[in-house]
Design an enzyme around this catalytic site. Structure first.
Site, PDB file in Angstrom:
ATOM      1  CG  HIS A 182       3.893 102.178  71.554  1.00 42.92           C
ATOM      2  ND1 HIS A 182       4.467 101.105  72.274  1.00 42.92           N
ATOM      3  CD2 HIS A 182       3.762 101.523  70.052  1.00 42.92           C
ATOM      4  CE1 HIS A 182       4.939 100.168  71.424  1.00 42.92           C
ATOM      5  NE2 HIS A 182       4.476 100.379  70.184  1.00 42.92           N
TER       6      HIS A 182
ATOM      7  N   GLY B 120      18.237  98.306  80.736  1.00 41.73           N
ATOM      8  CA  GLY B 120      17.003  99.037  80.631  1.00 41.73           C
ATOM      9  C   GLY B 120      16.729 100.144  81.988  1.00 41.73           C
TER      10      GLY B 120
ATOM     11  CG  HIS C 103       7.041  92.401  69.647  1.00 47.25           C
ATOM     12  ND1 HIS C 103       8.272  93.609  69.347  1.00 47.25           N
ATOM     13  CD2 HIS C 103       6.026  93.283  69.209  1.00 47.25           C
ATOM     14  CE1 HIS C 103       7.776  94.611  68.885  1.00 47.25           C
ATOM     15  NE2 HIS C 103       6.541  94.480  69.085  1.00 47.25           N
TER      16      HIS C 103
ATOM     17  CB  SER D  90      13.485 102.437  83.123  1.00 49.75           C
ATOM     18  OG  SER D  90      12.601 102.553  83.906  1.00 49.75           O
TER      19      SER D  90
ATOM     20  CG  LEU E  77      16.805  96.836  76.369  1.00 48.52           C
ATOM     21  CD1 LEU E  77      18.148  97.327  76.896  1.00 48.52           C
ATOM     22  CD2 LEU E  77      15.527  97.460  77.309  1.00 48.52           C
ATOM     23  CE1 TYR E  78       9.438  98.322  78.056  1.00 49.53           C
ATOM     24  CE2 TYR E  78      11.038 100.125  78.417  1.00 49.53           C
ATOM     25  CZ  TYR E  78      10.057  99.347  78.818  1.00 49.53           C
ATOM     26  OH  TYR E  78       9.320  99.466  79.995  1.00 49.53           O
TER      27      TYR E  78
ATOM     28  CE1 TYR F 289      16.014  94.066  91.671  1.00 46.18           C
ATOM     29  CE2 TYR F 289      15.854  96.624  92.032  1.00 46.18           C
ATOM     30  CZ  TYR F 289      16.507  95.420  91.473  1.00 46.18           C
ATOM     31  OH  TYR F 289      17.501  95.716  90.465  1.00 46.18           O
TER      32      TYR F 289
ATOM     33  NE  ARG G 177      19.203  99.580  88.304  1.00 45.87           N
ATOM     34  CZ  ARG G 177      19.679  98.409  87.995  1.00 45.87           C
ATOM     35  NH1 ARG G 177      20.781  98.398  87.353  1.00 45.87           N
ATOM     36  NH2 ARG G 177      19.087  97.488  88.463  1.00 45.87           N
TER      37      ARG G 177
ATOM     38  CD  GLN H 176       1.481  96.792  72.162  1.00 42.74           C
ATOM     39  OE1 GLN H 176       0.814  96.131  72.851  1.00 42.74           O
ATOM     40  NE2 GLN H 176       1.680  96.625  70.724  1.00 42.74           N
TER      41      GLN H 176
HETATM   42  C1  HEM Z   1       0.837  91.386  69.566  1.00 40.83           C
HETATM   43  C2  HEM Z   1       1.011  92.555  69.790  1.00 40.83           C
HETATM   44  C3  HEM Z   1       1.969  93.436  69.306  1.00 40.83           C
HETATM   45  C4  HEM Z   1       2.044  93.665  67.785  1.00 40.83           C
HETATM   46  C5  HEM Z   1       0.969  93.109  66.851  1.00 40.83           C
HETATM   47  C6  HEM Z   1       3.145  94.639  67.632  1.00 40.83           C
HETATM   48  C7  HEM Z   1       3.431  95.120  66.518  1.00 40.83           C
HETATM   49  C8  HEM Z   1       4.279  96.001  66.224  1.00 40.83           C
HETATM   50  C9  HEM Z   1       4.324  96.899  65.179  1.00 40.83           C
HETATM   51  C10 HEM Z   1       4.027  96.449  63.806  1.00 40.83           C
HETATM   52  C11 HEM Z   1       5.431  97.770  65.221  1.00 40.83           C
HETATM   53  C12 HEM Z   1       6.123  98.789  64.173  1.00 40.83           C
HETATM   54  C13 HEM Z   1       7.204  98.432  63.454  1.00 40.83           C
HETATM   55  C14 HEM Z   1       7.781  99.055  62.569  1.00 40.83           C
HETATM   56  O1  HEM Z   1       6.951  99.921  62.317  1.00 40.83           O
HETATM   57  O2  HEM Z   1       8.650  98.879  61.933  1.00 40.83           O
HETATM   58  C15 HEM Z   1       5.871  97.602  66.452  1.00 40.83           C
HETATM   59  C16 HEM Z   1       6.847  98.374  67.065  1.00 40.83           C
HETATM   60  C17 HEM Z   1       7.293  98.357  68.466  1.00 40.83           C
HETATM   61  N1  HEM Z   1       6.636  97.465  69.355  1.00 40.83           N
HETATM   62 FE1  HEM Z   1       5.149  96.247  69.259  1.00 40.83          FE
HETATM   63  N2  HEM Z   1       3.561  94.977  68.800  1.00 40.83           N
HETATM   64  C18 HEM Z   1       3.121  94.201  69.746  1.00 40.83           C
HETATM   65  C19 HEM Z   1       3.332  94.324  71.151  1.00 40.83           C
HETATM   66  C20 HEM Z   1       4.518  94.838  71.674  1.00 40.83           C
HETATM   67  C21 HEM Z   1       4.688  94.682  73.366  1.00 40.83           C
HETATM   68  C22 HEM Z   1       4.028  93.971  74.235  1.00 40.83           C
HETATM   69  C23 HEM Z   1       5.675  95.819  73.265  1.00 40.83           C
HETATM   70  C24 HEM Z   1       6.485  95.668  74.611  1.00 40.83           C
HETATM   71  C25 HEM Z   1       6.946  96.825  75.121  1.00 40.83           C
HETATM   72  C26 HEM Z   1       6.037  96.328  72.074  1.00 40.83           C
HETATM   73  C27 HEM Z   1       7.062  97.232  72.032  1.00 40.83           C
HETATM   74  C28 HEM Z   1       7.283  97.770  70.672  1.00 40.83           C
HETATM   75  C29 HEM Z   1       8.143  98.733  70.428  1.00 40.83           C
HETATM   76  C30 HEM Z   1       9.186  99.493  71.518  1.00 40.83           C
HETATM   77  C31 HEM Z   1       8.255  99.158  69.090  1.00 40.83           C
HETATM   78  C32 HEM Z   1       9.119 100.270  68.228  1.00 40.83           C
HETATM   79  C33 HEM Z   1       7.961 101.516  68.284  1.00 40.83           C
HETATM   80  C34 HEM Z   1       8.643 102.415  67.517  1.00 40.83           C
HETATM   81  O3  HEM Z   1       9.851 102.682  67.429  1.00 40.83           O
HETATM   82  O4  HEM Z   1       8.133 103.425  66.838  1.00 40.83           O
HETATM   83  N3  HEM Z   1       5.286  95.817  71.212  1.00 40.83           N
HETATM   84  N4  HEM Z   1       5.148  96.635  67.102  1.00 40.83           N
END
Ligand code: HEM
Ligand SMILES: *[C@@H]1O[C@H](CO)[C@@H](O)[C@H](O)[C@H]1NC(C)=O
Ligand SMILES: *[C@@H]1O[C@H](CO)[C@@H](O)[C@H](O)[C@H]1NC(C)=O
Length: 586
Positions: free
Chosen positions: A199, A516, A379, A520, A375-376, A346, A112, A195
């Site tokens: 983050h 991924g 939502h 990871s 990729l992550y 697995y 990996r 999430q």
């Molecule tokens: C209902 C629940 C969730 C809400 C309301 C939500 C909302 C958001 C918002 C508002 C952003 C920022 C977008 C931006 O600033 O352009 C974001 C980024 C992101 N979310 Fe979610 N999210 C949720 C659940 C999840 C889940 C379960 C994951 C799974 C891993 C996830 C992964 C991400 C990732 C990877 C980013 C990018 C963060 C970054 O680059 O700073 N989110 N999300």
């Protein structure tokens, strides 16, 4: 005056036109195969650099003799996946014979992580290697360089000159009509873990642009302790190594912002007694994130008690710093042995055992790639409603109401999330709260000039899809997607990931897993604590600390920090809750 301006304009237009005409677009079709690097030569033409690819020829098309044998012996990723998710009897043997399990696990680590270029090679600024790619930490790295400028189309040479309208794509393929439950039985506890965990290192500096980030490029537990020394100081109690807490109904919770002013994000008008202070400033967003923040806080303080009992001579600083190292260890252990274990489905029982990499060629450094971030974006895994001990909350009712956790208490909250199904990753399953996020994400992908989805497939040793139907596994979807993109090679990265057919017995399609997993595994095993000088008992306060890491599990994380009986804690909704009627059958 007017005439001068006119002449000026003419000159500018002329300059642009000549630049366009003279731009060498030979690399726009990514002619070099198997990881060969395309370099333009003069005004037209190109040369492929095949060094280190085990291929040769004009476009790196011919494998060396040894490579040919290796390729012939190597099973496809689908075959490997089938093997790993079936033949229970075989895996029962492997899992119980120590040296076999270690040998397979070592292969998982190396196969990996070898797919991740380390040191990093590209950024979003240049379609070629720069020194900045290594030294500039304020930007995400890039796995594939951006599409070169002046190419015939935004995707290189495929598709139309204009990308399809983003809002239309989102409306047509992403909007959730009715919540589609996750088919292998994944729980909402898993969605929030994903999430919460990610983050700590996905921290886009949106104001500066989608290529900028303010994180530490790895598992640095800043989501528990704060982004810098200043934030850490506000969250620390400076007594016995512990973090500040407040007692509510006899349980420990993060302090209020008035007692730890770290600069949290809450909507205006949020009352003071609901503004909790957490290491990650956005974790007031959802009670599920607040739950994980709380449980890790309690775990840190619990570990500090154990360390203090063992080392009565240690001061606050040493207990704090050592506790933090134990928490990183526990995090990685739980991510591999509970989280990735569930996600991979697995039959091999995964292991966190850093010593398996000692003596192997492996770089203990990591950089977060912007493609990994895209990729992550899982939502769709968020369900539309939550049933917490019989009370139903919509997602909207959850947003910015962390105090819902307090109302039900840690025990009932984690129990309920464990018994509640996540949403399925895939088309037609983005709830209303996350539609703006995905819309923005696709726009960012274009601004960053991400290469086509099929190029990423090839980078990660997967065959490029030849048709929309092969990709989606669905005639109707294929037709609709083809109307938008025209050419399978013009499909953009995130849209491809979402639209790809799901693998049997899997949460995702092949691409999310095969792309991924390398990011990871590399990110987890390249952590400094996994390196030979760190990975020893003394780093973690002696055998007590080392043992905490080596026996950590998701279940213990909660049960060691909840008074009274242990709740249901699982990433897989138990059969007794809903039966397994809707799941893939073995
Ligand atoms: C209902 C629940 C969730 C809400 C309301 C939500 C909302 C958001 C918002 C508002 C952003 C920022 C977008 C931006 O600033 O352009 C974001 C980024 C992101 N979310 Fe979610 N999210 C949720 C659940 C999840 C889940 C379960 C994951 C799974 C891993 C996830 C992964 C991400 C990732 C990877 C980013 C990018 C963060 C970054 O680059 O700073 N989110 N999300
Ligand atoms: C890092 O790269 C970005 C984008 O090119 C640039 O704006 C920034 O000044 C660079 N930072 C450093 C420390 O060189
Ligand atoms: C909510 O969950 C409880 C178990 O915690 C269950 O008894 C009840 O039927 C569920 N309610 C709904 C509306 O799904």
């Amino acid at each position: 005056m007017k005439e001068l301006q006119c002449k000026c304009m003419l000159l500018v237009v002329l300059a642009v036109v000549t630049a366009m005409a003279s731009a060498n677009t030979a690399c726009c079709s990514y002619p070099c195969l198997n990881g060969g690097v395309c370099m333009t030569t003069g005004m037209k033409g190109f040369k492929c650099d095949c060094a280190g690819t085990d291929f040769y020829g004009t476009v790196c098309e011919t494998p060396t003799f040894m490579k040919r044998i290796k390729l012939w012996l190597k099973p496809s990723s689908d075959t490997t996946h089938y093997l790993l998710t079936h033949y229970n009897w075989l895996w029962n043997i492997v899992n119980s014979v120590e040296f076999l399990r270690n040998a397979v696990m070592k292969k998982v680590y190396t196969l990996r992580s070898d797919l991740i270029d380390s040191p990093p090679t590209y950024t979003s600024e240049h379609p070629y290697i720069t020194l900045d790619a290594n030294y500039n930490l304020t930007v995400y790295t890039r796995t594939l360089p951006p599409v070169p400028d002046h190419c015939p189309t935004p995707m290189g040479v495929w598709g139309k000159k204009e990308m399809p309208d983003v809002d239309k794509i989102v409306k047509r393929f992403f909007v959730r009509k009715k919540m589609i439950p996750e088919p292998i039985g994944t729980s909402a506890l898993f969605s929030f873990f994903a999430q919460h965990f990610t983050h700590q290192f996905f921290k886009t500096d949106v104001k500066k642009g989608p290529q900028y980030q303010w994180g530490g490029h790895g598992v640095d537990v800043t989501h528990v302790y704060g982004k810098d020394k200043d934030a850490e100081a506000k969250l620390r109690s400076f007594k016995d190594g512990k973090l500040k807490v407040q007692l509510i109904k006899g349980e420990e919770y993060p302090p209020l912002e008035k007692d730890a002013p770290v600069g949290m994000v809450y909507p205006p008008g949020t009352p003071e007694d609901r503004r909790f202070a957490i290491g990650q400033q956005v974790f007031g967003l959802l009670p599920g994130l607040f739950m994980y923040a709380t449980i890790w806080l309690r775990e840190h303080n619990r570990v500090c008690d154990i360390l203090k009992a063992e080392h009565p001579d240690w001061d606050d600083e040493r207990l704090y710093q050592t506790g933090k190292l134990v928490i990183v260890g526990e995090t990685i252990k739980i991510v591999i042995e509970d989280y990735v274990q569930h996600l991979s489905n697995y039959n091999l029982k995964l292991l966190f055992r850093p010593e398996l990499l000692f003596g192997e060629p492996f770089q203990y450094q990591n950089r977060i790639a912007v493609e990994f971030n895209h990729l992550y974006h899982w939502h769709p895994l968020m369900p539309s409603e939550f049933n917490i001990s019989g009370t139903t909350y919509t997602l909207r009712e959850f947003v910015y109401h962390p105090e819902i956790l307090l109302k039900h208490g840690m025990h009932d909250f984690v129990d309920s999330l464990s018994k509640q199904r996540a949403g399925q990753f895939g088309p037609f399953n983005h709830g209303p709260m996350t539609l703006p996020v995905v819309t923005e994400l696709i726009k960012q992908g274009r601004q960053l000039r991400l290469q086509p989805y099929n190029q990423y497939r090839k980078k990660f040793n997967l065959p490029a899809y030849k048709s929309f139907e092969q990709m989606t596994g669905n005639k109707e979807l294929a037709k609709a997607l083809e109307e938008e993109y025209h050419d399978i090679d013009a499909v953009e990265f995130y849209v491809g990931l979402i639209m790809e057919k799901r693998r049997y017995l899997s949460v995702f399609g092949t691409s999310v897993v095969e792309m991924g997993a390398p990011y990871s595994v590399k990110g987890l095993m390249a952590n400094p604590i996994c390196s030979p000088k760190y990975w020893k008992p003394s780093t973690f306060g002696g055998d007590v600390g080392f043992d905490i890491i080596n026996t950590a599990s998701l279940k213990k994380l909660f049960c060691n920090n909840i008074k009274g009986d242990c709740p249901t804690v699982t990433f897989q909704v138990p059969d007794y809750v809903e039966g397994d009627v809707l799941r893939d059958e073995l």
